[in-house]
Design an enzyme around this catalytic site. Sequence first.
Site, PDB file in Angstrom:
ATOM      1  N   CYS A 329     -32.299 -22.957   2.296  1.00  0.00           N
ATOM      2  CA  CYS A 329     -31.283 -23.773   1.912  1.00  0.00           C
ATOM      3  C   CYS A 329     -31.496 -25.246   1.776  1.00  0.00           C
ATOM      4  CB  CYS A 329     -30.136 -23.903   2.979  1.00  0.00           C
ATOM      5  SG  CYS A 329     -28.402 -24.416   2.132  1.00  0.00           S
ATOM      6  N   HIS A 426     -28.933 -18.133   4.089  1.00  0.00           N
ATOM      7  CA  HIS A 426     -28.879 -18.164   5.694  1.00  0.00           C
ATOM      8  C   HIS A 426     -28.971 -16.857   6.216  1.00  0.00           C
ATOM      9  CE1 HIS A 426     -28.628 -22.447   5.949  1.00  0.00           C
ATOM     10  NE2 HIS A 426     -27.806 -22.538   4.986  1.00  0.00           N
TER      11      HIS A 426
END
Length: 482
Positions: A329, A426
């Site tokens: 991310c 994630h």
Amino acid sequence: MTTLMVQGTTSDAGKSTLVTALCRWLKRQGVAVVPFKPQNMALNSAVTADGGEIGRAQAVQAQAAGLAPHTDMNPVLLKPNNDIGAQVIIHGRALTSMDALAYHDYKKVAMNAVLESHQRLIAAYPVVMVEGAGSPAEINLRAGDIANMGFAEAVDCPVILIADIDKGGVFAHLVGTLALLSKSEQARVQGFVINRFRGDIALLQPGLDWLEQRTGKPVLGVLPYLMDFHLEAEDAIDTRQAVKAAETLKVVVPVLPRISNHTDFDPLRLHPQVELCFVGPGQAIPPADLIILPGSKSVRADLAFLREQGWDTAIDKHLRYGGKLLGICGGLQMLGQLIDDPHGLEGPAGSSSGLGLLAFDTVLEAQKQLRNVRGRLCLENAEVSGYEIHAGVSTGEGLNGAVRLDDGRADGGVSADGQILGTYLHGLFESSPACAALLRWAGLREVQAVDYHALRERDIERLADLVEQHLDTQKLRELCGV
């Protein structure tokens, strides 16, 4: 319909744990229960079935209750982006960023969102199990409170107060907290739970008797300290290590000031063949097989911090010696050439040069990308699932698809030499096939399969067992209207 609230004398007193335990305990009895946290402040979040964002603790509590996470379970989420301000997320959607003073004035609006969600939940479930935030005795935060007694008063619900004896001063915590509440709030407290006790309960009994005499409130039970126990942390990084095998892979995660979703690394911390090391300010990055750049709520500021620590130089050296580098991310965005925040979403508007390790640029846009996704890794074609929470939109030839998603998109990228990999996903280590493939890529020859979901389910069941064994279940049934 019944609403029962768990409040704590301090942060990390055990509120999340007790709500999780009670949700699973009630589910075992066939009671439809739903978790609820009016206001959460955390950088660990989860994507919900209705496409929003809530605190990860409520997602785990939803699992305990046998439900899919929903935005009504955590209607107000605050994600700090500096020491005095936070992004404000209402019903799963980021609305704006505010400093603490501005949010204090905004609480009336936030309370309306809280009460709307609560109304929907009590219409659908016989029991709503509520978690407070911090402590109800924070004098400076009591005006307009929506997280603790302010909410309890608004919906007229009973409260259980939990305290952590492992920290010390448990009787002062409980008596002092009660003393700082108003008369009507004190009357709401139906009993105490003492958490994380080690030793012979007989030695504690005189204190319990004194506490009940002093306050007129019953002690509903004493929960023991669990040594081998894991529940995803709401915010604080869990650095405990499981017992490790002889051959281990050394993994280093730099702890950035606004590190987000560090629960990504729980499967690695619990893996018997991984030695996970979190490196903080002023610490050098040690020799490692794999360095992981984590998610970040303020990517440009955290990248500047990374450079101030000299970690960029350490990463270059790590790569020269053949080590592997993974960005997740915000960590993925740092791997690129440019990070542009034209609207000042995460701090002052402007641009920053990335580490230049993959050929792509990122622009932060107001509309967050929130998705639960599935796909396959470029490594071994391994199945992977996870979730996306990011404001950045990344474009460039370096994004050649570290993950091929089932929705047809290519996510992230991998370097030509195979040393560097980046993804927006994630939770990718929670998928056993993807975790094994990534560990082999990083240098572990024979990887032991670990079912992270089974580990989490096992410990949720252990919590429900503790309720049966150590708490006053008759009183709890009365409080839950069961």
